[in-house]
Design a protein around this motif. Sequence first.
Motif, short mmCIF file in Angstrom:
data_model
loop_
_atom_site.label_atom_id
_atom_site.label_comp_id
_atom_site.label_asym_id
_atom_site.label_seq_id
_atom_site.Cartn_x
_atom_site.Cartn_y
_atom_site.Cartn_z
N ARG A 63 -5.14 1.96 1.29
CA ARG A 63 -5.70 0.98 0.35
C ARG A 63 -4.70 -0.12 0.03
NH1 ARG A 63 -7.75 5.86 -2.16
NH2 ARG A 63 -5.80 5.84 -3.31
N GLN A 64 -3.44 0.26 -0.19
CA GLN A 64 -2.43 -0.76 -0.46
C GLN A 64 -2.21 -1.63 0.78
OE1 GLN A 64 -2.17 2.51 -1.18
NE2 GLN A 64 -0.62 2.90 -2.75
N ARG A 70 -4.38 -4.62 1.40
CA ARG A 70 -4.12 -5.83 0.59
C ARG A 70 -3.15 -6.76 1.27
NH1 ARG A 70 -3.59 -3.27 -5.27
NH2 ARG A 70 -5.79 -2.81 -5.49
N GLN A 127 0.58 -12.47 -1.16
CA GLN A 127 0.50 -11.19 -1.85
C GLN A 127 1.87 -10.57 -2.03
OE1 GLN A 127 -2.43 -10.02 0.78
NE2 GLN A 127 -4.10 -10.55 -0.58
N PRO A 140 4.75 -7.95 -3.23
CA PRO A 140 4.77 -6.49 -3.17
C PRO A 140 4.31 -5.93 -4.52
CG PRO A 140 6.87 -7.39 -2.47
CD PRO A 140 6.06 -8.53 -2.98
N PRO A 141 3.22 -5.17 -4.54
CA PRO A 141 2.75 -4.61 -5.80
C PRO A 141 3.74 -3.57 -6.30
CG PRO A 141 1.14 -4.31 -4.03
CD PRO A 141 2.42 -4.73 -3.41
N PRO A 161 5.46 -0.10 -7.36
CA PRO A 161 5.39 1.18 -6.65
C PRO A 161 4.39 2.14 -7.28
CG PRO A 161 7.66 0.59 -7.19
CD PRO A 161 6.78 -0.38 -7.89
N ASP A 219 1.44 1.32 -8.18
CA ASP A 219 0.10 0.92 -7.78
C ASP A 219 -0.37 1.80 -6.62
OD1 ASP A 219 -2.22 -0.34 -7.16
OD2 ASP A 219 -1.26 -2.01 -6.10
N ASP A 220 -1.45 2.54 -6.85
CA ASP A 220 -1.92 3.38 -5.75
C ASP A 220 -3.04 2.70 -4.98
OD1 ASP A 220 -4.02 3.54 -7.45
OD2 ASP A 220 -4.19 5.72 -7.44
N GLY A 221 -3.30 1.44 -5.32
CA GLY A 221 -4.26 0.67 -4.54
C GLY A 221 -5.71 0.97 -4.86
N ARG A 222 -5.94 1.81 -5.85
CA ARG A 222 -7.34 2.12 -6.18
C ARG A 222 -8.05 0.88 -6.72
NH1 ARG A 222 -9.08 6.96 -5.48
NH2 ARG A 222 -7.59 8.66 -5.37
N ILE A 223 -9.34 0.81 -6.46
CA ILE A 223 -10.11 -0.34 -6.89
C ILE A 223 -10.71 -0.02 -8.26
CG2 ILE A 223 -11.92 -1.96 -6.23
CD1 ILE A 223 -9.80 -1.67 -4.05
N PRO A 249 -9.31 -4.96 1.13
CA PRO A 249 -9.02 -4.08 -0.01
C PRO A 249 -10.21 -3.93 -0.94
CG PRO A 249 -8.01 -6.23 -0.34
CD PRO A 249 -8.64 -6.26 1.02
#
Lengths: 337, 288
Positions: A84-85, A88, B21, B23-24, B26, B28-32, B130
Amino acid sequence: MTRQHTTGPGRGSHAVEVRGLVKHFGETKAVDGIDLDVDEGTVLGVLGPNGAGKTTLVRMLSTLLQPDAGTATVAGYDVVRQPRQLRRTIGLTGQYASVDEKLSGRENLYMIARLLDLPRPEARRRADELLERFSLTEAAKRPASKYSGGMRRRLDLAASMIGRPRVLYLDEPTTGLDPRTRNEVWEEVQSIVAEGNTVLLTTQYMEEAEQLADELTVIDRGKVIAEGRVPELKAKVGGRTMEIRPTDHGDLHRIAGALAEAQLDGVGGASADEEAGIVSVPILSDEQLTEVVALLGTRGFALTDLGTHLPSLDEVFLALTGQKATHQESAPEEVAA
Amino acid sequence: MSTETVQTRTEPKEPVPVPRQAPPSPTDDGRIGLRANLRHIGALVRRNALQIKQDPESMMDVLLMPIIFTLLFVYVFGGAIGAGGDRDGYTNYLVPGMMAMMSMNIAMAVGTGINEDFRKGVMDRFRSMPIARSSVLLAKIMVEIARMLISIVVLLAVGFLVGFDVEGRWLGLLGGIGLTVLFGASLLWIFMLLGLTVRTAQAVQGVSFLVLMPLQFGSSIFVPTDTMPGWLESFTDVNPLTQLADASRGLVLGQGAVGSPVLWTIVWSAGLTLVTAPLAISKFRKKV
């Protein structure tokens, strides 16, 4: 805070890192242990004939396919554990990542901008900006199905640029286009590259790799068979060849003879080509080049033309694989998709 | 190609500030998030609506099928089937049942649509973005439910024109529509699964049709089942379309049992959804 670089975002020294990646479709080893790196801000060309495993590789790096073995990280994110990451950070353009044909160019870009969480007004502006940039403003309202091949590819490129991806995959961006349209798409890709984007480009055209890529990874039957910078790869396969065109046709054999007599280190294989009217001499170093020119000067040969050239990538591929880069029968990756 | 021409051509007048974009964090698990998810579904619903606008023929099934079938059954068979030539009685019997038929016929289209999306490569773009992968399917479901509702409205309009009478039981009618949509939504997952499994859109259509005909005619949609031979009746009695048609009829006409068919319709819908929705979503995730 110490952290293994493969798990932390943006910590890898490479934008894309692939180690021992494997994907099998039944008996076919589409990707059979590939290693490669793409440095931030550079273009890596993955060159190989049809069925070499290029698309399978890109699909694994876009989280569309699960690898059977090996690891791959993109912008520091693992393709298997952090899909998921990872999504992006990428943009994908290719034979299989397309736009909605029924929607207009503008609607396609607007939709993608909204899916990438741009607020409505920004999404509209970004769509218009990219339409302008890829010279599609006039066709903005027409459905994509009415676009020409080149326009479609430009719209595909625009679509994958909306989110300003950290890594852009271009999977055979010009396959099936006529040469003029191909140049048009190359120009767009070059301008994307000029902005400092990181690109992984797959292609089966030597010329395309030469035009667009900094580094090359040559793959065949799922394996890497050569890698390096484009000039390095060429040098690896063979040095330069010097071509000497004497004014007097009768000098052809005299020049070849003189070069053979002089016994310059490594310069032995001078050959006269009567038909072309040139003498070809393999050259291994810059010093040799000077020596050859000096020798021609002291003997006083009159010359019309003198030049050196690197082998073409077609010749490189032939030398590396021992076979011509021909189109093999479609591999399962093309059929399954 | 000179660098100058590239730069003059590519310099946007007013660049939209889309940050590259970063770097988010750490953590952040990328969940929507839910709101983002709803926004994505909205954008995808809009896409489907625009497709319909571009290709109005795709609404033919929704608009014409209820008209044709209603007129056909009421005027061709109505007089013969209705007891003692009672065409109006048959119309009242037929229309609530045909809501069930519509839900199934419309649901069928979702399979071909999803199959096309994969063939054309749009799905690969969505799946590499994403967004929650389920949002693509949920958007489809919502659009198809809207299409189902339109088709039911057309059906009822034609029905009222040819003598359908709910005798003031409007709430019952709403209940029938609700049940029909509930059941239709569970069918959507089945056809979606089919669309993801079968290779071509034509094959999807062929297989769907094979399933559709016996299910629809082997039910109480068009005629009561008690004149059928025993073996057939035992099939039609468990057929969910019978349960749905009986439930709607009970709610709309106020005759016959209501509780049991309503319950069975809900059980069938929930069961089909629970089994096929996860299968469809996982198939969608893994599809090569």
